[in-house]
Scaffold this motif. Structure first.
Motif, PDB file in Angstrom:
ATOM      1  N   ALA A  75      -2.440  34.372  30.222  1.00 46.09           N
ATOM      2  CA  ALA A  75      -2.383  34.624  31.734  1.00 46.09           C
ATOM      3  C   ALA A  75      -0.941  34.942  32.024  1.00 46.09           C
ATOM      4  O   ALA A  75      -0.635  35.878  32.917  1.00 46.09           O
ATOM      5  N   SER A  76       0.108  34.482  31.623  1.00 40.88           N
ATOM      6  CA  SER A  76       1.555  34.366  31.798  1.00 40.88           C
ATOM      7  C   SER A  76       1.870  35.853  31.241  1.00 40.88           C
ATOM      8  O   SER A  76       2.656  36.522  32.178  1.00 40.88           O
ATOM      9  N   VAL A  77       1.595  36.193  30.049  1.00 46.74           N
ATOM     10  CA  VAL A  77       1.940  37.508  29.632  1.00 46.74           C
ATOM     11  C   VAL A  77       1.360  38.634  30.419  1.00 46.74           C
ATOM     12  O   VAL A  77       1.889  39.575  30.741  1.00 46.74           O
ATOM     13  N   LEU A  78       0.055  38.584  30.725  1.00 46.52           N
ATOM     14  CA  LEU A  78      -0.662  39.409  31.694  1.00 46.52           C
ATOM     15  C   LEU A  78       0.172  39.489  32.927  1.00 46.52           C
ATOM     16  O   LEU A  78       0.142  40.627  33.607  1.00 46.52           O
ATOM     17  N   LEU A  79       0.350  38.347  33.851  1.00 47.95           N
ATOM     18  CA  LEU A  79       1.124  38.436  34.968  1.00 47.95           C
ATOM     19  C   LEU A  79       2.273  39.033  34.674  1.00 47.95           C
ATOM     20  O   LEU A  79       2.862  39.884  35.514  1.00 47.95           O
ATOM     21  N   LEU A  80       3.015  38.855  33.661  1.00 49.42           N
ATOM     22  CA  LEU A  80       4.525  39.392  33.295  1.00 49.42           C
ATOM     23  C   LEU A  80       4.401  40.987  33.485  1.00 49.42           C
ATOM     24  O   LEU A  80       5.077  41.747  33.857  1.00 49.42           O
ATOM     25  N   CYS A  81       3.317  41.472  32.540  1.00 52.50           N
ATOM     26  CA  CYS A  81       3.124  42.914  32.396  1.00 52.50           C
ATOM     27  C   CYS A  81       2.723  43.535  33.713  1.00 52.50           C
ATOM     28  O   CYS A  81       3.008  44.620  34.118  1.00 52.50           O
ATOM     29  N   ASP A  82       1.832  43.013  34.423  1.00 57.42           N
ATOM     30  CA  ASP A  82       1.364  43.387  35.886  1.00 57.42           C
ATOM     31  C   ASP A  82       2.778  43.297  36.741  1.00 57.42           C
ATOM     32  O   ASP A  82       2.747  44.480  37.600  1.00 57.42           O
ATOM     33  N   ARG A  83       3.391  42.441  36.760  1.00 60.45           N
ATOM     34  CA  ARG A  83       4.639  42.498  37.328  1.00 60.45           C
ATOM     35  C   ARG A  83       5.512  43.761  37.168  1.00 60.45           C
ATOM     36  O   ARG A  83       6.077  44.423  38.150  1.00 60.45           O
ATOM     37  N   GLU A  84       5.768  43.839  35.780  1.00 65.61           N
ATOM     38  CA  GLU A  84       6.580  44.910  35.518  1.00 65.61           C
ATOM     39  C   GLU A  84       6.039  46.394  35.775  1.00 65.61           C
ATOM     40  O   GLU A  84       6.664  47.185  36.265  1.00 65.61           O
ATOM     41  N   ILE A  85       4.819  46.407  35.620  1.00 68.63           N
ATOM     42  CA  ILE A  85       4.053  47.610  35.999  1.00 68.63           C
ATOM     43  C   ILE A  85       4.287  47.992  37.331  1.00 68.63           C
ATOM     44  O   ILE A  85       4.584  49.115  37.968  1.00 68.63           O
ATOM     45  N   GLN A  86       3.972  46.863  38.141  1.00 71.39           N
ATOM     46  CA  GLN A  86       4.314  47.205  39.893  1.00 71.39           C
ATOM     47  C   GLN A  86       5.662  47.289  40.191  1.00 71.39           C
ATOM     48  O   GLN A  86       6.082  48.349  40.914  1.00 71.39           O
ATOM     49  N   ARG A  87       6.692  46.864  39.482  1.00 75.67           N
ATOM     50  CA  ARG A  87       7.980  47.049  39.757  1.00 75.67           C
ATOM     51  C   ARG A  87       8.488  48.518  39.337  1.00 75.67           C
ATOM     52  O   ARG A  87       9.102  49.089  39.968  1.00 75.67           O
ATOM     53  N   TYR A  88       7.890  48.725  37.923  1.00 74.56           N
ATOM     54  CA  TYR A  88       8.277  50.274  37.832  1.00 74.56           C
ATOM     55  C   TYR A  88       7.455  51.291  38.900  1.00 74.56           C
ATOM     56  O   TYR A  88       8.394  52.248  39.242  1.00 74.56           O
ATOM     57  N   GLU A  89       6.316  51.038  39.199  1.00 74.77           N
ATOM     58  CA  GLU A  89       5.685  52.115  40.108  1.00 74.77           C
ATOM     59  C   GLU A  89       6.436  51.895  41.395  1.00 74.77           C
ATOM     60  O   GLU A  89       6.643  52.931  41.986  1.00 74.77           O
ATOM     61  N   LYS A  91       9.627  51.415  41.850  1.00 75.58           N
ATOM     62  CA  LYS A  91      11.028  52.194  41.609  1.00 75.58           C
ATOM     63  C   LYS A  91      10.735  53.634  41.534  1.00 75.58           C
ATOM     64  O   LYS A  91      11.720  54.441  41.942  1.00 75.58           O
ATOM     65  N   GLU A  92       9.565  54.081  40.701  1.00 77.30           N
ATOM     66  CA  GLU A  92       9.145  55.335  40.794  1.00 77.30           C
ATOM     67  C   GLU A  92       8.956  56.088  42.161  1.00 77.30           C
ATOM     68  O   GLU A  92       9.715  57.059  42.436  1.00 77.30           O
ATOM     69  N   ARG A  93       8.429  55.222  43.094  1.00 75.86           N
ATOM     70  CA  ARG A  93       8.076  55.676  44.344  1.00 75.86           C
ATOM     71  C   ARG A  93       9.610  55.710  45.175  1.00 75.86           C
ATOM     72  O   ARG A  93       9.709  56.657  45.961  1.00 75.86           O
ATOM     73  N   ALA A  94      10.258  54.826  45.036  1.00 81.56           N
ATOM     74  CA  ALA A  94      11.779  54.880  45.682  1.00 81.56           C
ATOM     75  C   ALA A  94      12.536  55.959  45.399  1.00 81.56           C
ATOM     76  O   ALA A  94      13.354  56.616  45.999  1.00 81.56           O
TER      77      ALA A  94
END
Length: 98
Positions: A75-89, A91-94
């Motif tokens: 669950a920690s790895v999935l949480l980290l991956c999801d947060r990174e995807i959210q952060r990249y998205e 950043k892309e929108r910004a």
């Protein structure tokens, strides 16, 4: 945990909240008040106590903590991956790039 590198807060989704519930034992072990040395000592004490327990109880007592930590690590790895995807998205929108 809710901020990206520029300091802007990212919203936490329901999926991430659900993952955080399962990831809490691992996150507490790695980042929280539980020191790894204390956890290791506790594990050895637990194993010592299980040597005096009947075989069925010892098996459950061994499998349950290991399964909990493995589920929590996943669950920690999935949480980290999801947060990174959210952060990249975000950043892309910004930046306006696609």
């Amino acid at each position: 945990m809710n901020t990206n590198c520029s300091g802007n807060s990212l919203p936490v989704t329901r999926y991430q909240r659900c993952l955080y519930v399962f990831a809490y034992p691992w996150l507490a072990l790695v980042y929280g008040p539980v020191k790894p040395g204390v956890a290791l000592l506790g594990w050895f004490v637990w194993m010592g106590a299980l040597t005096m327990a009947p075989k069925n109880v010892a098996l459950i007592g061994l499998v349950l903590p290991v399964a909990t930590i493995m589920l929590s690590l996943t669950a920690s790895v999935l949480l980290l991956c999801d947060r990174e995807i959210q952060r990249y998205e975000a950043k892309e929108r910004a930046t306006g790039s696609s």
